[in-house]
Scaffold this motif. Structure first.
Motif, mmCIF file in Angstrom:
data_model
loop_
_atom_site.group_PDB
_atom_site.id
_atom_site.type_symbol
_atom_site.label_atom_id
_atom_site.label_comp_id
_atom_site.label_asym_id
_atom_site.label_seq_id
_atom_site.Cartn_x
_atom_site.Cartn_y
_atom_site.Cartn_z
ATOM 1 N N THR A 91 0.848 -1.241 -0.072
ATOM 2 C CA THR A 91 -0.018 -0.117 -0.020
ATOM 3 C C THR A 91 0.966 1.284 0.162
ATOM 4 O OG1 THR A 91 0.002 0.095 2.365
ATOM 5 C CG2 THR A 91 -1.740 -1.244 1.254
ATOM 6 N N ASP B 292 -10.220 12.032 2.837
ATOM 7 C CA ASP B 292 -10.689 10.879 2.544
ATOM 8 C C ASP B 292 -10.188 10.027 1.519
ATOM 9 O OD1 ASP B 292 -12.015 11.073 5.194
ATOM 10 O OD2 ASP B 292 -13.685 11.742 4.273
ATOM 11 N N ALA B 293 -10.364 10.721 0.397
ATOM 12 C CA ALA B 293 -9.759 10.042 -1.019
ATOM 13 C C ALA B 293 -8.250 9.890 -0.805
ATOM 14 C CB ALA B 293 -10.021 11.062 -2.111
ATOM 15 N N ASP C 260 -7.376 6.715 1.197
ATOM 16 C CA ASP C 260 -8.047 5.462 0.806
ATOM 17 C C ASP C 260 -6.979 4.416 0.459
ATOM 18 O OD1 ASP C 260 -10.052 3.653 -0.050
ATOM 19 O OD2 ASP C 260 -9.646 4.170 -2.059
ATOM 20 N N GLY C 261 -7.043 3.211 1.161
ATOM 21 C CA GLY C 261 -5.843 2.281 1.049
ATOM 22 C C GLY C 261 -4.690 2.456 1.665
ATOM 23 N N ALA D 72 -10.433 5.916 7.930
ATOM 24 C CA ALA D 72 -9.863 5.011 6.887
ATOM 25 C C ALA D 72 -9.281 3.885 7.543
ATOM 26 C CB ALA D 72 -8.709 5.831 6.255
#
Length: 257
Positions: free
Chosen positions: A3, A57-58, A61-62, A90
């Motif tokens: 990630t 938040d975007a 992500d991950g 998240a």
């Protein structure tokens, strides 16, 4: 596939060097930026703003690890709280924060904001690492230039400035490692009176002149004279001295511009 590591402030002075080291170690990087940027090999960009709380938040992500380097004269406390809230949503597993030596003791707004940012990380419920760092040589240089021009030197004002590459190396180590809580501070190899730093700067340019000693007034002056901005005996120490930094930065030619 690993990630990505989210880095805020990844295009700044410390950030560029840390990102390069993380990439050299094989990490994929996502840099939070206020402006859209074109992706590079192993580096993607996410548009967002930690102070405004937009795009977080975007960006998260991950992401399992966040290295928070972004900072400024205002809003560091707000930025940290916004980032922590997004990281909680998240499910982030490791938050890494760069802070400043003296964050808990100096009666100056910037230091207080850094202390508040530390508190946000420490109480987030997310495993964290906090590294307090002394002032960089690069950040001390403009002040030293100004004092040289004015030919003054505040009495009792001391710094233990540190090289940016040494800071980047430590941040890389901590980011790739397990959460460690509040780690030992990182400072330069020497505690130097500001007058000595100015004189070394002048000597590097082949100049000498008398400096007028002045006294910093009030609570801020007392805090500096008491060494509230200095690390304690447990601190890790960099190797690059102020004089070595001046040679590396070629202040003779840069001061002439």
């Amino acid at each position: 596939m690993s990630t990505p590591i989210l880095v805020t402030g990844g295009t700044g002075n410390i950030g560029r060097r840390t990102v390069a080291l993380l990439r050299a170690a094989g990490s994929e990087i996502r840099i939070l930026s206020r402006q859209s940027r074109t992706a590079e090999q192993g580096i993607e960009y996410a548009e967002g703003d930690t102070v405004k709380g937009t795009g977080l938040d975007a960006a998260l992500d991950g992401v399992e690890t966040v290295l928070h380097l972004a900072g400024g004269a205002k809003g560091d406390d707000v930025a940290a709280r916004n980032l922590v809230a997004a990281a909680q949503r998240a499910g982030t597993r490791h938050l890494v924060l760069i802070s400043v030596v003296g964050a808990g003791s100096m009666p100056i707004g910037y230091f207080r904001m850094k202390a508040d940012a530390e508190h946000a990380f420490e109480t987030s419920g997310i495993p964290f690492t906090v590294l307090r760092v002394a002032q960089l040589h690069d950040f001390a240089l403009p002040m030293v230039k100004a004092l040289s021009k004015m030919r003054i030197a505040p009495r009792g004002l001391r710094f233990e400035s540190v090289g940016v590459d040494e800071v980047a190396a430590r941040l890389t180590e901590l980011t790739l490692g397990a959460p460690a809580g509040r780690v030992v501070d990182l400072a330069g190899p020497q505690v130097r009176e500001i007058g000595d730093m100015v004189r070394a700067f002048d000597e590097a340019r082949g100049r000498t002149h008398r400096l007028l000693p002045i006294r910093l007034p009030g609570a801020i002056g007392r805090a500096y004279r008491a060494g509230g901005n200095l690390a304690d005996e447990t601190a890790a120490r960099g190797k690059e001295t102020w004089e070595e930094f001046l040679v590396h930065r070629d202040v003779v030619s840069s001061a002439a511009r």
